[in-house]
Design a protein around this motif. Sequence first.
Motif, PDB file in Angstrom:
ATOM      1  N   ILE A  10     -70.611  15.268  -8.566  1.00 23.80           N
ATOM      2  CA  ILE A  10     -70.281  14.203  -7.623  1.00 23.80           C
ATOM      3  C   ILE A  10     -70.205  14.828  -6.232  1.00 23.80           C
ATOM      4  N   ARG A  11     -71.045  14.355  -5.310  1.00 24.62           N
ATOM      5  CA  ARG A  11     -71.044  14.852  -3.930  1.00 24.62           C
ATOM      6  C   ARG A  11     -70.385  13.816  -3.037  1.00 24.62           C
ATOM      7  N   LEU A  12     -69.354  14.236  -2.320  1.00 20.53           N
ATOM      8  CA  LEU A  12     -68.589  13.347  -1.452  1.00 20.53           C
ATOM      9  C   LEU A  12     -68.558  13.899  -0.043  1.00 20.53           C
ATOM     10  N   ARG A  13     -68.245  13.030   0.915  1.00 21.03           N
ATOM     11  CA  ARG A  13     -68.060  13.474   2.298  1.00 21.03           C
ATOM     12  C   ARG A  13     -66.887  12.710   2.913  1.00 21.03           C
ATOM     13  N   GLY A  14     -65.874  13.451   3.333  1.00 18.86           N
ATOM     14  CA  GLY A  14     -64.754  12.847   4.045  1.00 18.86           C
ATOM     15  C   GLY A  14     -63.851  11.964   3.225  1.00 18.86           C
ATOM     16  N   VAL A  15     -63.866  12.102   1.915  1.00 21.63           N
ATOM     17  CA  VAL A  15     -62.989  11.292   1.067  1.00 21.63           C
ATOM     18  C   VAL A  15     -61.548  11.791   1.225  1.00 21.63           C
ATOM     19  N   ARG A  26     -57.763  12.042 -13.269  1.00 23.42           N
ATOM     20  CA  ARG A  26     -58.246  11.057 -14.254  1.00 23.42           C
ATOM     21  C   ARG A  26     -59.399  11.616 -15.074  1.00 23.42           C
ATOM     22  N   LEU A  27     -60.323  12.306 -14.407  1.00 22.25           N
ATOM     23  CA  LEU A  27     -61.456  12.875 -15.137  1.00 22.25           C
ATOM     24  C   LEU A  27     -61.002  14.003 -16.068  1.00 22.25           C
ATOM     25  N   LEU A  28     -60.036  14.792 -15.611  1.00 22.00           N
ATOM     26  CA  LEU A  28     -59.517  15.864 -16.463  1.00 22.00           C
ATOM     27  C   LEU A  28     -58.901  15.297 -17.733  1.00 22.00           C
ATOM     28  N   ARG A  29     -58.127  14.231 -17.589  1.00 22.66           N
ATOM     29  CA  ARG A  29     -57.310  13.761 -18.707  1.00 22.66           C
ATOM     30  C   ARG A  29     -57.960  12.663 -19.544  1.00 22.66           C
ATOM     31  N   THR A  30     -58.977  11.984 -19.001  1.00 25.96           N
ATOM     32  CA  THR A  30     -59.537  10.850 -19.740  1.00 25.96           C
ATOM     33  C   THR A  30     -61.028  10.971 -20.023  1.00 25.96           C
ATOM     34  N   SER A  31     -61.736  11.894 -19.389  1.00 23.96           N
ATOM     35  CA  SER A  31     -63.177  12.014 -19.605  1.00 23.96           C
ATOM     36  C   SER A  31     -63.469  13.140 -20.596  1.00 23.96           C
ATOM     37  N   PRO A  32     -64.513  12.987 -21.414  1.00 26.12           N
ATOM     38  CA  PRO A  32     -64.903  14.064 -22.321  1.00 26.12           C
ATOM     39  C   PRO A  32     -65.936  15.011 -21.718  1.00 26.12           C
ATOM     40  N   HIS A  33     -66.320  14.801 -20.455  1.00 27.42           N
ATOM     41  CA  HIS A  33     -67.452  15.518 -19.865  1.00 27.42           C
ATOM     42  C   HIS A  33     -67.005  16.616 -18.900  1.00 27.42           C
ATOM     43  N   ASN A  34     -67.970  17.487 -18.560  1.00 26.16           N
ATOM     44  CA  ASN A  34     -67.766  18.490 -17.516  1.00 26.16           C
ATOM     45  C   ASN A  34     -68.111  17.864 -16.167  1.00 26.16           C
ATOM     46  N   TRP A  35     -67.362  18.260 -15.131  1.00 32.74           N
ATOM     47  CA  TRP A  35     -67.563  17.694 -13.807  1.00 32.74           C
ATOM     48  C   TRP A  35     -67.479  18.767 -12.737  1.00 32.74           C
ATOM     49  N   CYS A  36     -68.298  18.603 -11.713  1.00 38.26           N
ATOM     50  CA  CYS A  36     -68.135  19.337 -10.465  1.00 38.26           C
ATOM     51  C   CYS A  36     -68.031  18.300  -9.354  1.00 38.26           C
ATOM     52  N   ILE A  37     -66.988  18.426  -8.551  1.00 38.77           N
ATOM     53  CA  ILE A  37     -66.792  17.528  -7.413  1.00 38.77           C
ATOM     54  C   ILE A  37     -66.816  18.358  -6.144  1.00 38.77           C
ATOM     55  N   ILE A  38     -67.704  18.002  -5.225  1.00 36.85           N
ATOM     56  CA  ILE A  38     -67.774  18.661  -3.922  1.00 36.85           C
ATOM     57  C   ILE A  38     -67.474  17.608  -2.859  1.00 36.85           C
ATOM     58  N   ASN A  39     -66.406  17.817  -2.129  1.00 37.09           N
ATOM     59  CA  ASN A  39     -66.007  16.899  -1.060  1.00 37.09           C
ATOM     60  C   ASN A  39     -66.084  17.659   0.262  1.00 37.09           C
ATOM     61  N   ASP A 220     -73.079   9.107  -8.899  1.00 39.88           N
ATOM     62  CA  ASP A 220     -72.468   8.467  -7.743  1.00 39.88           C
ATOM     63  C   ASP A 220     -70.984   8.204  -8.010  1.00 39.88           C
ATOM     64  N   LEU A 221     -70.201   8.262  -6.949  1.00 40.19           N
ATOM     65  CA  LEU A 221     -68.771   8.008  -7.082  1.00 40.19           C
ATOM     66  C   LEU A 221     -68.514   6.629  -7.677  1.00 40.19           C
ATOM     67  N   GLU A 222     -69.311   5.651  -7.271  1.00 40.12           N
ATOM     68  CA  GLU A 222     -69.100   4.284  -7.761  1.00 40.12           C
ATOM     69  C   GLU A 222     -69.208   4.212  -9.286  1.00 40.12           C
ATOM     70  N   ALA A 223     -69.984   5.106  -9.856  1.00 35.24           N
ATOM     71  CA  ALA A 223     -70.197   5.067 -11.310  1.00 35.24           C
ATOM     72  C   ALA A 223     -68.988   5.564 -12.093  1.00 35.24           C
ATOM     73  N   VAL A 224     -68.099   6.306 -11.442  1.00 30.32           N
ATOM     74  CA  VAL A 224     -66.941   6.839 -12.156  1.00 30.32           C
ATOM     75  C   VAL A 224     -65.637   6.224 -11.691  1.00 30.32           C
ATOM     76  N   GLU A 225     -65.668   5.425 -10.616  1.00 27.67           N
ATOM     77  CA  GLU A 225     -64.462   4.735 -10.199  1.00 27.67           C
ATOM     78  C   GLU A 225     -64.161   3.624 -11.192  1.00 27.67           C
ATOM     79  N   SER A 226     -62.896   3.451 -11.462  1.00 29.59           N
ATOM     80  CA  SER A 226     -62.506   2.428 -12.432  1.00 29.59           C
ATOM     81  C   SER A 226     -61.219   1.765 -11.968  1.00 29.59           C
TER      82      SER A 226
END
Length: 261
Positions: A10-15, A26-39, A220-226
């Motif tokens: 997930i690539r972010l700017r200014g969040v 939320r991703l750590l505790r509820t997702s089964p997948h690996n993630w990299c977030i760059i803000n 995209d961030l929108e795909a993981v926001e809930s």
Amino acid sequence: MTALPLMNLIRLRGVPILQQLHLEERLLRTSPHNWCIINDGTNFPSIVMGISGKAAELVEINSVLRDKVPVIRRFSGGGTVIVDTGTIFVTFICNKDDVPEVQPYPRPIMSWSSLLYSKVFQGVGDFVLRENDYAFGNCKFGGNAQSITKNRWIHHTSFLWDYEMKNMAYLKLPKRVPEYRQERCHSDFICRMKEYIPRTDFITRTVDALEEEFSIKTVDLEAVESPPSAKFVNSSKILTEQELEEAALGLLGDDKLLFVS
């Protein structure tokens, strides 16, 4: 040849940093997948403390209240930082089974991440892992924190690509400091990444280094926001003005100063 494990990017700017922390937990505790977030930067200056940080010991509370600087206690460990548009955030959230060579403890996770960043900074400065910090030579430019669950862990870093020295005055010198700091003030202890590497180059190199160990899928961030879930409550929070004032006056005991677990 063994297939590489999948990592979602997930690539972010200014969040805002609090929004990022809520997403990470939320991703750590509820997702089964690996993630990299760059803000790439956060929208306004904020102070972020670790889970066990005590505001009265770490923050110049009168200055923070006067200037209305948010103070956030995050869900992970680690020290206290002030972040702004000059900070680059990189987060790894991994299933321990997908990185079996990494024991799920802070020191092995730090060692793994430092090897990855050694590739990122190859030919750039004198990169080294010093205790829990990333440094060029003897000057820190990256602060790290982790949180470890039964089957997953998170490692996130605040990189000082640039910073306002006046903002460092909001932070007190903590009681426990890295040995290599040697009682140096902030201006002598930290350095700016921009003096070593362009901002976009650093981000590109980080993704390139990840691609050597994972199969990367951009999301995209929108795909993981809930929408908020009653089953999950984020523990990172902004301390209220009252909480800061009471901490400064010493009216709260240590047990009441811990808002997350």
